[in-house]
Enzyme design. Structure first.
Site, short mmCIF file in Angstrom:
data_model
loop_
_atom_site.label_atom_id
_atom_site.label_comp_id
_atom_site.label_asym_id
_atom_site.label_seq_id
_atom_site.Cartn_x
_atom_site.Cartn_y
_atom_site.Cartn_z
N ASP A 1 -9.78 11.39 0.19
CA ASP A 1 -9.88 10.43 -0.91
C ASP A 1 -11.30 10.23 -1.42
OD1 ASP A 1 -8.12 8.85 -2.52
OD2 ASP A 1 -9.14 7.08 -1.77
N ASP B 1 -3.18 14.74 -2.05
CA ASP B 1 -4.50 14.88 -2.65
C ASP B 1 -5.42 15.88 -1.95
OD1 ASP B 1 -3.67 12.88 -4.36
OD2 ASP B 1 -5.11 11.39 -3.68
N ASP C 1 -2.06 -0.19 -5.03
CA ASP C 1 -2.88 1.01 -5.11
C ASP C 1 -4.33 0.73 -4.72
OD1 ASP C 1 -0.81 2.67 -6.08
OD2 ASP C 1 -1.12 1.93 -8.11
#
Length: 348
Positions: free
Chosen positions: A134, A172, A323
């Site tokens: 991330d 991701d 989120d």
């Protein structure tokens, strides 16, 4: 920096407070399902949970009767707020992904998979612990290094055992290699970790693995197919799209088919948890991914997609969990009942 990454998810946080994927909650769910009486009278036990499993031929994945949404339904009902309880039931009655934490993965995964097996269902697991994940945003964290990740992954695999499980592998992680978010010095290790994770998980006899490939608003199939091959997609069951994002199912399907053609026609799954109204186009484009208003639940989870290339519509992101601390939301992964009500209320 983030203006150039408007399609990314960056939405992966772990829930706090009401987080229920832990071993105790999962084992508690199994006990409730297996042994509690329906009326709770005379034996001191709780009543059986009101959340039921979906028909197995339509959706073989486990519905957690002690998930955040189910507990919110119970709280609203106890307060006499049946209107909001009914809205949140739209979420509570569907299977959602169980995001596995960094601590004691074997026990946690064993609890989840045993609870699922107790009602003849498969577990839906999300692994999100790759080192340097991330790029230091809302869900920053991950394993300390490659060896720590391999040990963690081995615990996950042992926790699955021979029980049925579908694994969404590292949302991701591959995309951040393509978009430049992950520094170059970590690329070789990450490819090795992803490929090794697929190989290790596929040693479990009833485990399916889908390597994450981002979403249709982020990168093109031409930019993705070689990284997917390098990360071992040939040995995986397929790839996942739209995790924690809002691209429509139609757009995701078109994108997925173009990508599939380039990697041996591998099938894919689509996260439809919050894509009912498509992407958010208002406000700062750099934060269009983070708690966007006016979104809606998408197609209910199912393996009956009507398309042989699409293995399933899944709710990988858990609807109603934040989120990140943007647009008034709590920290990433925390249950946010107001947002959950908005998603359910906007759903047709």
């Amino acid at each position: 920096m983030y203006g150039s990454y408007t399609g990314r998810s960056r939405t992966r946080g772990r829930a706090a407070g009401l987080r229920t994927t832990g071993t105790a909650a999962a084992l508690g769910a199994a006990l409730l399902l297996a042994g509690c009486s329906g009326d709770g009278e005379g034996d001191g036990k709780k009543s059986a949970p009101t959340v039921e499993q979906q028909p197995k031929d339509k959706d073989p994945y486990w519905v957690n009767p002690e998930g955040n949404a189910a507990r919110q339904v119970a709280a609203y009902s106890e307060d006499g707020d049946e209107k909001n309880a009914e809205l949140i039931r739209k979420i509570a009655r569907q299977p959602v992904g169980e995001w596995i934490g960094p601590d004691n993965p074997e026990a946690e995964v064993k609890g989840v998979t045993e609870a699922a097996a107790a009602v003849d269902r498969d577990a839906l697991l999300v692994l999100y612990n790759i080192p340097h994940r991330d790029c230091g945003q809302f869900s920053k964290g991950g394993a300390a290094d490659g060896n720590a990740y391999r040990a963690w992954l081995d615990g996950v695999a042992k926790g699955i055992g021979d029980r049925g499980a579908t694994v969404i592998l590292e949302p991701d992680a591959l995309l951040h290699l393509v978009d430049g978010c992950t520094p170059q010095e970590f690329h070789e290790e990450r490819y090795d970790l992803l490929k090794g994770a697929i190989q290790r998980l596929k040693q479990q006899p009833a485990t399916k693995v889908y390597l994450d490939a981002g979403n249709a608003g982020w990168q093109s199939p031409d930019a993705l197919y070689q990284p997917l091959q390098r990360a071992g997609i040939a040995e995986a069951d397929g790839f996942s799209l739209n995790v924690s994002n809002f691209q429509t199912t139609a757009v995701s399907t078109e994108f997925g088919k173009k990508l599939s053609e380039k990697i041996g026609n591998k099938p894919f799954v689509i996260d439809t948890s919050r894509n009912g109204n498509g992407p958010y186009t208002g406000g700062d484009p750099a934060e269009s991914w983070c708690n966007p208003p006016g979104r809606a639940l998408g197609e209910a989870p199912t393996t009956r997609t009507g398309d042989e290339q699409v293995d399933a519509y899944l709710w990988i992101k858990r609807p109603g969990e934040s989120d990140g601390d943007c647009k008034g939301g709590p920290k990433a992964g925390a249950w946010w009942p107001e947002y959950a009500l908005g998603l359910a209320g906007a759903t047709k």
